[in-house]
Design an enzyme around this catalytic site. Structure first.
Site, PDB file in Angstrom:
ATOM      1  N   ASP A 123       0.857  -1.184   0.000  1.00  0.00           N
ATOM      2  CA  ASP A 123       0.000   0.000   0.000  1.00  0.00           C
ATOM      3  C   ASP A 123       0.892   1.231   0.000  1.00  0.00           C
ATOM      4  O   ASP A 123       2.012   1.188   0.523  1.00  0.00           O
ATOM      5  CB  ASP A 123      -0.897   0.013   1.242  1.00  0.00           C
ATOM      6  CG  ASP A 123      -1.970  -1.070   1.212  1.00  0.00           C
ATOM      7  OD1 ASP A 123      -2.449  -1.406   0.110  1.00  0.00           O
ATOM      8  OD2 ASP A 123      -2.334  -1.566   2.288  1.00  0.00           O
TER       9      ASP A 123
ATOM     10  N   ASP B 212      -6.953  -1.495  -4.475  1.00  0.00           N
ATOM     11  CA  ASP B 212      -8.003  -1.183  -3.501  1.00  0.00           C
ATOM     12  C   ASP B 212      -9.006  -0.193  -4.092  1.00  0.00           C
ATOM     13  O   ASP B 212     -10.213  -0.316  -3.884  1.00  0.00           O
ATOM     14  CB  ASP B 212      -7.409  -0.592  -2.224  1.00  0.00           C
ATOM     15  CG  ASP B 212      -6.494  -1.550  -1.484  1.00  0.00           C
ATOM     16  OD1 ASP B 212      -6.636  -2.771  -1.658  1.00  0.00           O
ATOM     17  OD2 ASP B 212      -5.625  -1.065  -0.730  1.00  0.00           O
TER      18      ASP B 212
END
Length: 160
Positions: free
Chosen positions: A118, A134
């Site tokens: 991330d 995401d």
């Protein structure tokens, strides 16, 4: 749009989203690892490297193989539904493709790295660090919900 053309464009979209996700994660790891941060929009969003061993908001950390199998099964189901049901509604068809792309983007990380990379960190609010995959899953899910609501109202109007 003919089914064959629709399938070709859908596969192209899926591949491009997955590539974009993987390329951005590669650059995040190569430029931000282990603890660098770079402002993207000062006071709003920064890029910061993070490794997520769970799912959304790092929940259920340590369930790597469970999530690999679950994601693979769901992604395969979505893909089969897209390409074997001959979807006539382009909204639903493209929405499923976007969700599939995001699922596969994170599946690749989880399977090969043991975690998901991330790097998008909203700094204007206390929120989880996330990635392009995401975003695809989230936006695809919002679009799917909108499609389902629209479809229900459309059916109710026909029944009147």
């Amino acid at each position: 749009m003919k089914l064959r053309n629709k399938n070709i464009w859908s596969v192209l979209m899926i591949v491009l989203i997955i590539l974009f996700d993987q390329i951005t994660k590669y650059f995040a790891k190569s430029t931000l690892y282990p603890d660098k941060a770079k402002d993207f929009i000062k006071g709003f969003v920064e890029f910061r490297y993070a490794e997520n061993t769970g799912v959304a908001f790092s929940m259920f950390s340590g369930g790597r193989w469970f999530f690999i199998v679950l994601t693979a099964v769901v992604a395969l189901g979505v893909l089969l539904y897209m390409f074997t049901k001959g979807q006539k509604n382009l909204w639903l068809y493209w929405t499923l493709g976007v969700i599939f792309s995001g699922a596969v983007g994170n599946l690749i990380d989880r399977a090969f790295l043991g975690y998901v990379i991330d790097f998008i960190n909203p700094t204007f609010v206390n929120f989880a660090v996330f990635n392009i995959a995401d975003c695809a899953v989230t936006l695809g899910t919002i679009s799917l919900i909108a499609y389902l609501v629209f479809d229900v109202f459309k059916k109710e109007k026909k029944d009147e």
